[in-house]
Scaffold this motif. Structure first.
Motif, PDB file in Angstrom:
ATOM      1  N   ARG A 175     -30.178 -15.420  47.068  1.00  0.00           N
ATOM      2  CA  ARG A 175     -30.002 -14.199  47.863  1.00  0.00           C
ATOM      3  C   ARG A 175     -28.792 -13.388  47.399  1.00  0.00           C
ATOM      4  O   ARG A 175     -28.095 -12.768  48.206  1.00  0.00           O
ATOM      5  CB  ARG A 175     -29.885 -14.537  49.354  1.00  0.00           C
ATOM      6  CG  ARG A 175     -31.114 -15.210  49.904  1.00  0.00           C
ATOM      7  CD  ARG A 175     -31.091 -15.288  51.395  1.00  0.00           C
ATOM      8  NE  ARG A 175     -32.282 -15.985  51.875  1.00  0.00           N
ATOM      9  CZ  ARG A 175     -32.764 -15.892  53.103  1.00  0.00           C
ATOM     10  NH1 ARG A 175     -32.161 -15.121  53.986  1.00  0.00           N
ATOM     11  NH2 ARG A 175     -33.842 -16.560  53.463  1.00  0.00           N
ATOM     12  N   ASP A 176     -28.550 -13.397  46.122  1.00  0.00           N
ATOM     13  CA  ASP A 176     -27.465 -12.612  45.545  1.00  0.00           C
ATOM     14  C   ASP A 176     -27.822 -12.300  44.099  1.00  0.00           C
ATOM     15  O   ASP A 176     -28.606 -13.003  43.472  1.00  0.00           O
ATOM     16  CB  ASP A 176     -26.140 -13.391  45.612  1.00  0.00           C
ATOM     17  CG  ASP A 176     -24.924 -12.478  45.595  1.00  0.00           C
ATOM     18  OD1 ASP A 176     -25.095 -11.238  45.589  1.00  0.00           O
ATOM     19  OD2 ASP A 176     -23.798 -12.998  45.588  1.00  0.00           O
ATOM     20  N   ASN A 177     -27.249 -11.231  43.588  1.00  0.00           N
ATOM     21  CA  ASN A 177     -27.432 -10.860  42.193  1.00  0.00           C
ATOM     22  C   ASN A 177     -26.391  -9.803  41.839  1.00  0.00           C
ATOM     23  O   ASN A 177     -25.530  -9.470  42.670  1.00  0.00           O
ATOM     24  CB  ASN A 177     -28.861 -10.377  41.911  1.00  0.00           C
ATOM     25  CG  ASN A 177     -29.272  -9.191  42.760  1.00  0.00           C
ATOM     26  OD1 ASN A 177     -28.442  -8.435  43.264  1.00  0.00           O
ATOM     27  ND2 ASN A 177     -30.571  -9.011  42.915  1.00  0.00           N
ATOM     28  N   LEU A 178     -26.440  -9.282  40.636  1.00  0.00           N
ATOM     29  CA  LEU A 178     -25.453  -8.299  40.202  1.00  0.00           C
ATOM     30  C   LEU A 178     -25.480  -7.055  41.090  1.00  0.00           C
ATOM     31  O   LEU A 178     -24.434  -6.553  41.509  1.00  0.00           O
ATOM     32  CB  LEU A 178     -25.704  -7.917  38.741  1.00  0.00           C
ATOM     33  CG  LEU A 178     -24.789  -6.838  38.150  1.00  0.00           C
ATOM     34  CD1 LEU A 178     -23.324  -7.262  38.211  1.00  0.00           C
ATOM     35  CD2 LEU A 178     -25.201  -6.538  36.713  1.00  0.00           C
ATOM     36  N   THR A 179     -26.665  -6.567  41.401  1.00  0.00           N
ATOM     37  CA  THR A 179     -26.798  -5.361  42.221  1.00  0.00           C
ATOM     38  C   THR A 179     -26.163  -5.549  43.586  1.00  0.00           C
ATOM     39  O   THR A 179     -25.362  -4.714  44.044  1.00  0.00           O
ATOM     40  CB  THR A 179     -28.281  -4.980  42.375  1.00  0.00           C
ATOM     41  OG1 THR A 179     -28.870  -4.826  41.080  1.00  0.00           O
ATOM     42  CG2 THR A 179     -28.434  -3.688  43.160  1.00  0.00           C
ATOM     43  N   LEU A 180     -26.508  -6.657  44.271  1.00  0.00           N
ATOM     44  CA  LEU A 180     -25.945  -6.904  45.594  1.00  0.00           C
ATOM     45  C   LEU A 180     -24.448  -7.183  45.523  1.00  0.00           C
ATOM     46  O   LEU A 180     -23.692  -6.790  46.426  1.00  0.00           O
ATOM     47  CB  LEU A 180     -26.661  -8.079  46.262  1.00  0.00           C
ATOM     48  CG  LEU A 180     -28.068  -7.798  46.786  1.00  0.00           C
ATOM     49  CD1 LEU A 180     -28.651  -9.045  47.432  1.00  0.00           C
ATOM     50  CD2 LEU A 180     -28.071  -6.644  47.767  1.00  0.00           C
TER      51      LEU A 180
END
Length: 199
Positions: A175-180
């Motif tokens: 539930r996380d990535n570069l965008t978030l």
């Protein structure tokens, strides 16, 4: 971006400049008092538990794909500047890699300042974040370099598809990535943080 890799791939002096940048950032991180390795006393090739004291302390983790994507993006911006938009007359700019490494290194230093560490703890799901170990920071820069070199060898559509796939993979799994990550640092939203906390 076919047939432009010769313009942006580093020559010997650029490779030496890259090594110098890496040595400088290593010295700065040491001077900042960052721990060389995880304070747990071990070095793992992979640590996959995001909400733990060992996150961002080992060689790779769930945020390594973000740094790979940094490399894809840095190569794209270099291509736009020096090949597509003909900045500097479109001359070959083989120092693109050490410039990208310098930008990534700047982020790794900034990321380990009290201001950003506290920002992560206050605004994102990384409540227990204490900064990166030096092993992790240098590995993050390494993943950026891998992404940059990958983009230099592949058609643009391959880089785009891979970046989207990596963003979707980490979004689904942690539930996380570069965008978030960027969004939550700049403009934190309680709804996203609450959703991430359910992971």
């Amino acid at each position: 971006m076919p047939n432009v890799t010769n313009n942006l791939l580093p020559h010997r002096r650029a490779l030496i400049a890259t090594v110098v940048v890496l040595l400088v950032v290593l010295a700065i991180l040491l001077a900042m008092g960052r721990p060389p390795i995880c304070t747990c006393g071990t070095v793992k090739l992979w640590h996959g538990v995001v909400q733990s004291a060992e996150n961002s302390q080992h060689v790779t983790d769930w945020y390594s794909p973000s740094h790979f994507i940094h490399g894809l993006l840095f190569y794209f911006f270099a291509w736009l500047l020096w090949v597509r938009w003909k900045v500097l007359g479109g001359r070959p700019v083989r120092h693109a890699l050490p410039i990208a490494v310098a930008f990534e290194s700047f982020w790794e230093i900034l990321e380990n300042t009290p201001f950003i560490i506290n920002r992560y703890r206050e605004a994102t799901v990384s409540w227990g974040y204490v900064g990166d170990s030096i092993v992790n920071s240098m590995s993050d820069i390494g993943w950026m370099i891998v992404g940059f070199l990958f983009a230099s060898r592949m058609p643009i559509w391959v880089s785009v598809v891979l970046a989207i796939a990596l963003e979707m993979l980490t979004l689904i799994l942690i539930r996380d990535n570069l965008t978030l990550n960027v969004l939550m640092l700049l403009w934190p939203l309680d709804s996203i943080r609450e959703w991430q906390a359910l992971a």
